[in-house]
Design a protein around this motif. Structure first.
Motif, PDB file in Angstrom:
ATOM      1  N   TYR A   1       0.835  -1.202   0.000  1.00  0.00           N
ATOM      2  CA  TYR A   1       0.000   0.000   0.000  1.00  0.00           C
ATOM      3  C   TYR A   1       0.870   1.252   0.000  1.00  0.00           C
ATOM      4  CZ  TYR A   1      -3.160   3.635   1.600  1.00  0.00           C
ATOM      5  OH  TYR A   1      -3.873   4.793   1.717  1.00  0.00           O
ATOM      6  N   GLN A   2       1.917   1.243   0.785  1.00  0.00           N
ATOM      7  CA  GLN A   2       2.821   2.402   0.851  1.00  0.00           C
ATOM      8  C   GLN A   2       3.478   2.634  -0.514  1.00  0.00           C
ATOM      9  OE1 GLN A   2       5.875   1.933   3.787  1.00  0.00           O
ATOM     10  NE2 GLN A   2       6.341   4.109   3.860  1.00  0.00           N
ATOM     11  N   ASP A   3       3.935   1.565  -1.138  1.00  0.00           N
ATOM     12  CA  ASP A   3       4.534   1.690  -2.471  1.00  0.00           C
ATOM     13  C   ASP A   3       3.495   2.165  -3.484  1.00  0.00           C
ATOM     14  OD1 ASP A   3       6.882   0.784  -1.376  1.00  0.00           O
ATOM     15  OD2 ASP A   3       6.639  -1.285  -2.081  1.00  0.00           O
ATOM     16  N   ALA A   4       2.304   1.617  -3.419  1.00  0.00           N
ATOM     17  CA  ALA A   4       1.255   1.969  -4.373  1.00  0.00           C
ATOM     18  C   ALA A   4       0.811   3.419  -4.192  1.00  0.00           C
ATOM     19  CB  ALA A   4       0.062   1.022  -4.221  1.00  0.00           C
ATOM     20  N   THR A   5       0.883   3.930  -2.992  1.00  0.00           N
ATOM     21  CA  THR A   5       0.466   5.310  -2.745  1.00  0.00           C
ATOM     22  C   THR A   5       1.303   6.281  -3.565  1.00  0.00           C
ATOM     23  OG1 THR A   5      -0.239   4.750  -0.497  1.00  0.00           O
ATOM     24  CG2 THR A   5       0.156   7.051  -0.944  1.00  0.00           C
ATOM     25  N   SER A   6       2.591   6.091  -3.569  1.00  0.00           N
ATOM     26  CA  SER A   6       3.444   7.001  -4.352  1.00  0.00           C
ATOM     27  C   SER A   6       3.177   6.826  -5.849  1.00  0.00           C
ATOM     28  CB  SER A   6       4.923   6.771  -4.033  1.00  0.00           C
ATOM     29  OG  SER A   6       5.295   5.445  -4.342  1.00  0.00           O
ATOM     30  N   GLN A   7       2.914   5.608  -6.292  1.00  0.00           N
ATOM     31  CA  GLN A   7       2.589   5.379  -7.704  1.00  0.00           C
ATOM     32  C   GLN A   7       1.267   6.046  -8.071  1.00  0.00           C
ATOM     33  OE1 GLN A   7       2.593   1.131  -8.038  1.00  0.00           O
ATOM     34  NE2 GLN A   7       4.786   1.014  -8.511  1.00  0.00           N
ATOM     35  N   ILE A   8       0.287   5.952  -7.181  1.00  0.00           N
ATOM     36  CA  ILE A   8      -1.026   6.563  -7.450  1.00  0.00           C
ATOM     37  C   ILE A   8      -0.887   8.082  -7.527  1.00  0.00           C
ATOM     38  CG2 ILE A   8      -3.304   6.997  -6.426  1.00  0.00           C
ATOM     39  CD1 ILE A   8      -3.189   4.083  -5.377  1.00  0.00           C
ATOM     40  N   GLU A   9      -0.096   8.646  -6.636  1.00  0.00           N
ATOM     41  CA  GLU A   9       0.122  10.098  -6.670  1.00  0.00           C
ATOM     42  C   GLU A   9       0.805  10.515  -7.971  1.00  0.00           C
ATOM     43  OE1 GLU A   9       2.283  10.814  -3.050  1.00  0.00           O
ATOM     44  OE2 GLU A   9       0.483  10.689  -1.812  1.00  0.00           O
ATOM     45  N   ALA A  10       1.774   9.721  -8.410  1.00  0.00           N
ATOM     46  CA  ALA A  10       2.461  10.034  -9.674  1.00  0.00           C
ATOM     47  C   ALA A  10       1.491   9.920 -10.847  1.00  0.00           C
ATOM     48  CB  ALA A  10       3.651   9.096  -9.866  1.00  0.00           C
ATOM     49  N   MET A  11       0.639   8.890 -10.832  1.00  0.00           N
ATOM     50  CA  MET A  11      -0.345   8.721 -11.908  1.00  0.00           C
ATOM     51  C   MET A  11      -1.346   9.877 -11.914  1.00  0.00           C
ATOM     52  SD  MET A  11      -0.919   4.513 -12.051  1.00  0.00           S
ATOM     53  CE  MET A  11      -2.486   4.652 -11.359  1.00  0.00           C
ATOM     54  N   GLN A  12      -1.745  10.341 -10.730  1.00  0.00           N
ATOM     55  CA  GLN A  12      -2.673  11.473 -10.643  1.00  0.00           C
ATOM     56  C   GLN A  12      -2.048  12.731 -11.253  1.00  0.00           C
ATOM     57  OE1 GLN A  12      -5.920  11.323  -9.423  1.00  0.00           O
ATOM     58  NE2 GLN A  12      -6.013  13.363 -10.350  1.00  0.00           N
ATOM     59  N   ALA A  13      -0.774  12.936 -10.949  1.00  0.00           N
ATOM     60  CA  ALA A  13      -0.079  14.099 -11.527  1.00  0.00           C
ATOM     61  C   ALA A  13      -0.006  13.966 -13.042  1.00  0.00           C
ATOM     62  CB  ALA A  13       1.319  14.215 -10.918  1.00  0.00           C
ATOM     63  N   ASP A  14       0.306  12.772 -13.541  1.00  0.00           N
ATOM     64  CA  ASP A  14       0.352  12.546 -14.990  1.00  0.00           C
ATOM     65  C   ASP A  14      -1.020  12.787 -15.628  1.00  0.00           C
ATOM     66  OD1 ASP A  14       3.010  11.889 -14.781  1.00  0.00           O
ATOM     67  OD2 ASP A  14       2.696   9.705 -14.914  1.00  0.00           O
ATOM     68  N   MET A  15      -2.079  12.336 -14.986  1.00  0.00           N
ATOM     69  CA  MET A  15      -3.432  12.526 -15.528  1.00  0.00           C
ATOM     70  C   MET A  15      -3.794  14.003 -15.557  1.00  0.00           C
ATOM     71  SD  MET A  15      -5.458   9.206 -13.920  1.00  0.00           S
ATOM     72  CE  MET A  15      -6.970  10.053 -13.842  1.00  0.00           C
ATOM     73  N   ASP A  16      -3.397  14.753 -14.544  1.00  0.00           N
ATOM     74  CA  ASP A  16      -3.679  16.191 -14.556  1.00  0.00           C
ATOM     75  C   ASP A  16      -2.992  16.861 -15.746  1.00  0.00           C
ATOM     76  OD1 ASP A  16      -5.217  15.922 -12.271  1.00  0.00           O
ATOM     77  OD2 ASP A  16      -3.628  16.571 -10.896  1.00  0.00           O
ATOM     78  N   ILE A  17      -1.745  16.491 -15.982  1.00  0.00           N
ATOM     79  CA  ILE A  17      -1.003  17.043 -17.136  1.00  0.00           C
ATOM     80  C   ILE A  17      -1.677  16.642 -18.437  1.00  0.00           C
ATOM     81  CG2 ILE A  17       1.176  16.921 -18.409  1.00  0.00           C
ATOM     82  CD1 ILE A  17       2.571  16.646 -15.649  1.00  0.00           C
ATOM     83  N   MET A  18      -2.074  15.352 -18.531  1.00  0.00           N
ATOM     84  CA  MET A  18      -2.718  14.869 -19.747  1.00  0.00           C
ATOM     85  C   MET A  18      -4.036  15.600 -19.999  1.00  0.00           C
ATOM     86  SD  MET A  18      -1.924  10.774 -19.471  1.00  0.00           S
ATOM     87  CE  MET A  18      -3.081  10.323 -20.709  1.00  0.00           C
ATOM     88  N   LYS A  19      -4.805  15.902 -18.967  1.00  0.00           N
ATOM     89  CA  LYS A  19      -6.070  16.640 -19.124  1.00  0.00           C
ATOM     90  C   LYS A  19      -5.810  18.024 -19.713  1.00  0.00           C
ATOM     91  CE  LYS A  19      -8.711  14.527 -15.352  1.00  0.00           C
ATOM     92  NZ  LYS A  19      -9.324  14.770 -14.027  1.00  0.00           N
ATOM     93  N   LYS A  20      -4.778  18.674 -19.200  1.00  0.00           N
ATOM     94  CA  LYS A  20      -4.450  20.006 -19.718  1.00  0.00           C
ATOM     95  C   LYS A  20      -4.025  19.929 -21.179  1.00  0.00           C
ATOM     96  CE  LYS A  20      -3.162  22.090 -15.331  1.00  0.00           C
ATOM     97  NZ  LYS A  20      -2.103  22.634 -14.493  1.00  0.00           N
ATOM     98  N   VAL A  21      -3.161  18.967 -21.490  1.00  0.00           N
ATOM     99  CA  VAL A  21      -2.680  18.826 -22.871  1.00  0.00           C
ATOM    100  C   VAL A  21      -3.839  18.496 -23.801  1.00  0.00           C
ATOM    101  CG1 VAL A  21      -1.238  17.393 -24.379  1.00  0.00           C
ATOM    102  CG2 VAL A  21      -0.332  18.224 -22.190  1.00  0.00           C
ATOM    103  N   ILE A  22      -4.705  17.586 -23.394  1.00  0.00           N
ATOM    104  CA  ILE A  22      -5.846  17.203 -24.235  1.00  0.00           C
ATOM    105  C   ILE A  22      -6.769  18.399 -24.442  1.00  0.00           C
ATOM    106  CG2 ILE A  22      -7.947  15.773 -24.286  1.00  0.00           C
ATOM    107  CD1 ILE A  22      -6.255  13.539 -22.951  1.00  0.00           C
ATOM    108  N   SER A  23      -6.974  19.130 -23.372  1.00  0.00           N
ATOM    109  CA  SER A  23      -7.822  20.329 -23.474  1.00  0.00           C
ATOM    110  C   SER A  23      -7.217  21.338 -24.459  1.00  0.00           C
ATOM    111  CB  SER A  23      -7.991  20.951 -22.095  1.00  0.00           C
ATOM    112  OG  SER A  23      -8.749  22.116 -22.169  1.00  0.00           O
TER     113      SER A  23
END
Length: 105
Positions: A73-95
């Motif tokens: 869970y601890q390892d996955a938390t950092s991965q989830i946070e990184a994925m969330q940051a990537d998705m935010d960037i992707m939303k902006k780029v797509i927009s």
């Protein structure tokens, strides 16, 4: 008036009878207390065995399963946070791309 041996013996027997009558309940009480202490000690031993054999065993099993899951869970938390940051960037780029495509067409 002097007491004879028979008188002293009779007094001694009377005292023994009275003393026995007084001591018998006390002896019964002491025996009862000892029995209760033995019962309590046996109960404590039984409880200690339950704690040692059942509860501690179950706790150890929980720990063996919880620690690896917590690490995952601890390892996955950092991965989830990184994925969330990537998705935010992707939303902006797509927009941005959507707006550019609208302008082109």
């Amino acid at each position: 008036m002097a007491l004879t041996n028979e008188d002293l013996l009779a007094i001694s027997q009377l005292l023994d009878v009275k003393l026995d009558a007084k001591l018998k309940p006390m002896e019964n009480d002491i025996k009862s207390i000892k029995d209760e202490q033995t019962r309590i000690k046996d109960e404590q031993t039984r409880i200690n065995l339950i704690i040692e054999n059942d509860i501690l065993h179950d706790i150890n099993i929980l720990v063996e399963n919880y620690v690896p899951a917590a690490k995952r869970y601890q390892d996955a938390t950092s991965q989830i946070e990184a994925m969330q940051a990537d998705m935010d960037i992707m939303k902006k780029v797509i927009s941005d791309h959507s707006e550019k495509l609208k302008k082109i067409s």
